[in-house]
Design an enzyme around this catalytic site. Sequence first.
Site, PDB file in Angstrom:
ATOM      1  N   GLU A  82       0.708  -1.426  -0.373  1.00 46.59           N
ATOM      2  CA  GLU A  82      -0.265  -0.100   0.682  1.00 46.59           C
ATOM      3  C   GLU A  82       0.998   1.926  -0.163  1.00 46.59           C
ATOM      4  O   GLU A  82       0.266   2.258  -0.515  1.00 46.59           O
ATOM      5  CB  GLU A  82      -0.783  -0.258   1.276  1.00 46.59           C
ATOM      6  CG  GLU A  82      -1.892  -1.379   1.460  1.00 46.59           C
ATOM      7  CD  GLU A  82      -2.704  -1.207   2.201  1.00 46.59           C
ATOM      8  OE1 GLU A  82      -2.507  -0.530   3.421  1.00 46.59           O
ATOM      9  OE2 GLU A  82      -4.138  -2.379   2.365  1.00 46.59           O
ATOM     10  N   GLU A 113       7.256 -21.725   7.906  1.00 54.74           N
ATOM     11  CA  GLU A 113       7.469 -21.050   8.627  1.00 54.74           C
ATOM     12  C   GLU A 113       9.287 -22.057  10.257  1.00 54.74           C
ATOM     13  O   GLU A 113       9.256 -20.859  10.917  1.00 54.74           O
ATOM     14  CB  GLU A 113       6.735 -20.163   9.567  1.00 54.74           C
ATOM     15  CG  GLU A 113       5.755 -21.636  10.787  1.00 54.74           C
ATOM     16  CD  GLU A 113       4.818 -20.946  11.515  1.00 54.74           C
ATOM     17  OE1 GLU A 113       4.591 -21.920  12.483  1.00 54.74           O
ATOM     18  OE2 GLU A 113       3.663 -20.898  11.005  1.00 54.74           O
TER      19      GLU A 113
END
Length: 274
Positions: A82, A113
């Site tokens: 953004e 992960e």
Amino acid sequence: MADFVRVTEQESLYHALDKMTVAELLFNMNKEDLQVPIAVSKVIPQIEQLVNALVDKILAGGRLFYLGAGTSGRLGILDASEIPPTYGLPQGIVIGLIAGGDEAIRKPVEKAEDNAEQGWEDLKIHSVSDKDFVIGIAASGTTPYVIGALQQCRSRGISTGSISCNPGSPISAAADFPVEVVVGPEFVTGSTRLKSGTAQKLVLNMISTSTMIRIGRVEDNKMVNMQLSNEKLVDRGTRMVMEELNISDYETANQLLLQYGSVKKAVDAKKKPH
């Protein structure tokens, strides 16, 4: 860390969720969510230290990397994506990385992960250096993908921050500027996409927005460098030009905006003494 307690994994304070009405579920979730901004307010000094260090790096030509897994990784990617349209910062200055790569943005990548080496390998692809700043995001504060990367960064003099929701977590020990937002047990036991995810999003908003303001991407209270990527933003930009230059004609302001490509450039060009 013998005294480390995973608050995010503690049992929910609520029971028999499957027996609640929809209204009860929503009321109780909202009741829990109200605690999140209070928890964030308590760690503003931690966030301030991180932002001050980050601003110095960006102003000196460095980049910001977000690193996370699962929900945490997706939130980092969202924040990074953004920045260019909102503040006109070029692509590649704020970069979000997620365990498992781009595929993991939409669906889980099994055990990604848990790889303590891969986070650093992902950073190396972008030639990370001591000019840059790396923020690890992990609600639990124990994600090996993130911790391993932060440890490698520290050993090479690369500045690091972290955002977690457990006090005294391993990720905090690996970061130069740790932020710990302790929001308590989740409404659904262990579901850190809830309060923990909300807390992380709020902190990310604060970090990126305050940084963009401090490096001059906002004037007064306006996004004068935003990209004109859709009709809504062009309209918003046009009205900003009208206000800044005291122009009453919408079409004139619109032509100036499109000619110069941003509110800031249009306003600066017309205000510049000839």
